[in-house]
Motif scaffolding. Structure first.
Motif, PDB file in Angstrom:
ATOM      1  N   MET A 206     120.101 -22.288  18.335  1.00 26.91           N
ATOM      2  CA  MET A 206     119.239 -23.300  17.723  1.00 26.91           C
ATOM      3  C   MET A 206     119.374 -23.212  16.198  1.00 26.91           C
ATOM      4  O   MET A 206     119.349 -22.130  15.640  1.00 26.91           O
ATOM      5  CB  MET A 206     117.795 -23.040  18.160  1.00 26.91           C
ATOM      6  N   VAL A 207     119.483 -24.370  15.551  1.00 28.36           N
ATOM      7  CA  VAL A 207     119.580 -24.406  14.093  1.00 28.36           C
ATOM      8  C   VAL A 207     118.324 -25.033  13.509  1.00 28.36           C
ATOM      9  O   VAL A 207     117.608 -25.755  14.188  1.00 28.36           O
ATOM     10  CB  VAL A 207     120.823 -25.192  13.623  1.00 28.36           C
ATOM     11  N   LYS A 208     118.068 -24.728  12.247  1.00 27.75           N
ATOM     12  CA  LYS A 208     116.928 -25.305  11.535  1.00 27.75           C
ATOM     13  C   LYS A 208     117.448 -26.171  10.404  1.00 27.75           C
ATOM     14  O   LYS A 208     118.403 -25.799   9.725  1.00 27.75           O
ATOM     15  CB  LYS A 208     116.051 -24.206  10.934  1.00 27.75           C
ATOM     16  N   VAL A 209     116.786 -27.318  10.196  1.00 23.69           N
ATOM     17  CA  VAL A 209     117.107 -28.185   9.070  1.00 23.69           C
ATOM     18  C   VAL A 209     115.948 -28.090   8.083  1.00 23.69           C
ATOM     19  O   VAL A 209     114.794 -28.300   8.452  1.00 23.69           O
ATOM     20  CB  VAL A 209     117.296 -29.653   9.519  1.00 23.69           C
ATOM     21  N   LEU A 210     116.281 -27.741   6.836  1.00 26.71           N
ATOM     22  CA  LEU A 210     115.281 -27.604   5.784  1.00 26.71           C
ATOM     23  C   LEU A 210     115.701 -28.401   4.561  1.00 26.71           C
ATOM     24  O   LEU A 210     116.888 -28.667   4.375  1.00 26.71           O
ATOM     25  CB  LEU A 210     115.138 -26.135   5.358  1.00 26.71           C
ATOM     26  N   GLU A 211     114.721 -28.715   3.718  1.00 22.39           N
ATOM     27  CA  GLU A 211     115.055 -29.366   2.460  1.00 22.39           C
ATOM     28  C   GLU A 211     115.786 -28.384   1.551  1.00 22.39           C
ATOM     29  O   GLU A 211     115.524 -27.186   1.571  1.00 22.39           O
ATOM     30  CB  GLU A 211     113.787 -29.869   1.760  1.00 22.39           C
TER      31      GLU A 211
ATOM     32  N   LYS B 224     120.953 -19.234  13.360  1.00 27.79           N
ATOM     33  CA  LYS B 224     119.898 -18.414  13.980  1.00 27.79           C
ATOM     34  C   LYS B 224     119.498 -17.258  13.069  1.00 27.79           C
ATOM     35  O   LYS B 224     118.373 -16.797  13.091  1.00 27.79           O
ATOM     36  CB  LYS B 224     120.386 -17.845  15.314  1.00 27.79           C
ATOM     37  N   GLU B 225     120.462 -16.812  12.262  1.00 27.36           N
ATOM     38  CA  GLU B 225     120.209 -15.688  11.360  1.00 27.36           C
ATOM     39  C   GLU B 225     119.669 -16.151   9.998  1.00 27.36           C
ATOM     40  O   GLU B 225     119.638 -15.366   9.048  1.00 27.36           O
ATOM     41  CB  GLU B 225     121.517 -14.898  11.145  1.00 27.36           C
ATOM     42  N   ASP B 226     119.264 -17.402   9.904  1.00 25.59           N
ATOM     43  CA  ASP B 226     118.730 -17.987   8.671  1.00 25.59           C
ATOM     44  C   ASP B 226     119.731 -17.999   7.529  1.00 25.59           C
ATOM     45  O   ASP B 226     119.372 -17.892   6.352  1.00 25.59           O
ATOM     46  CB  ASP B 226     117.426 -17.314   8.229  1.00 25.59           C
ATOM     47  N   LYS B 227     121.000 -18.163   7.859  1.00 20.55           N
ATOM     48  CA  LYS B 227     122.055 -18.289   6.857  1.00 20.55           C
ATOM     49  C   LYS B 227     122.436 -19.766   6.743  1.00 20.55           C
ATOM     50  O   LYS B 227     122.547 -20.471   7.755  1.00 20.55           O
ATOM     51  CB  LYS B 227     123.263 -17.459   7.281  1.00 20.55           C
ATOM     52  N   VAL B 228     122.634 -20.261   5.505  1.00 17.68           N
ATOM     53  CA  VAL B 228     123.041 -21.652   5.305  1.00 17.68           C
ATOM     54  C   VAL B 228     124.448 -21.840   5.864  1.00 17.68           C
ATOM     55  O   VAL B 228     125.386 -21.161   5.448  1.00 17.68           O
ATOM     56  CB  VAL B 228     122.992 -22.046   3.817  1.00 17.68           C
TER      57      VAL B 228
END
Length: 169
Positions: A1-6, A52-56
């Protein structure tokens, strides 16, 4: 799962700078300076995708294209008055898109492009990419971008580019 952030914090901008260097094999930090400069432009929007590891692992950004801006002026020289009115008069300039090579072909580029332009108030959006960057061109064409001009030689570039656009309204 990936996260999209500003694309907002200095820490994220630093990670974007590292990703940019990895993607383009480019050793200078000018992307960081450009993002910080462009973030003050009218209509600036930017997003990152985190692993998943919070890396861009991917990013995109752009802003409202206005007279007096460097790239707006370069693009304006390529268009006649009707084309200028149709494409640059009320335009969101799609400036950068990059996805780490090991995460490509997973739809992340489409996510970043769609997220970037989904709430833009401008009538059109415009971008440039290398004329021989077939994967990028295919991606944009799959999202209904069309070729406006080719070849296009930005600034002192000897590498040909293509100008692509999409109507948003």
């Amino acid at each position: 799962m990936v996260k999209v952030l500003e694309l907002a914090s200095n820490e994220v901008v630093q990670q974007v700078s590292e990703l940019y260097k990895d993607v383009w094999n480019y050793e200078d930090n000018s992307i960081k300076e450009r993002i910080l400069k462009h973030s003050s432009y009218k209509g600036f929007r930017g997003f990152v995708i985190l692993s998943k590891e919070d890396k861009v692992i991917g990013f995109s950004y752009g802003y409202t294209s206005l007279p007096g801006q460097f790239y707006h002026e370069l693009l304006a020289k390529e268009f006649n008055s009707e084309e200028y009115h149709n494409w640059l008069q009320d335009c969101f300039e799609f400036v950068e898109l990059a996805v780490h090579p090991s995460y490509r072909k997973q739809g992340l580029g489409k996510i970043l492009i769609s997220k970037l332009v989904e709430e833009v108030d401008n009538k059109t959006t415009i971008l440039t990419t290398q004329i021989d960057n077939n994967s990028a061109r295919s991606l944009y064409e799959s999202l209904h971008w069309k070729v406006l001009k080719e070849p296009f030689y930005p600034s002192n570039s000897i590498q040909p580019y293509v100008i692509m656009g999409k109507e948003l309204k």
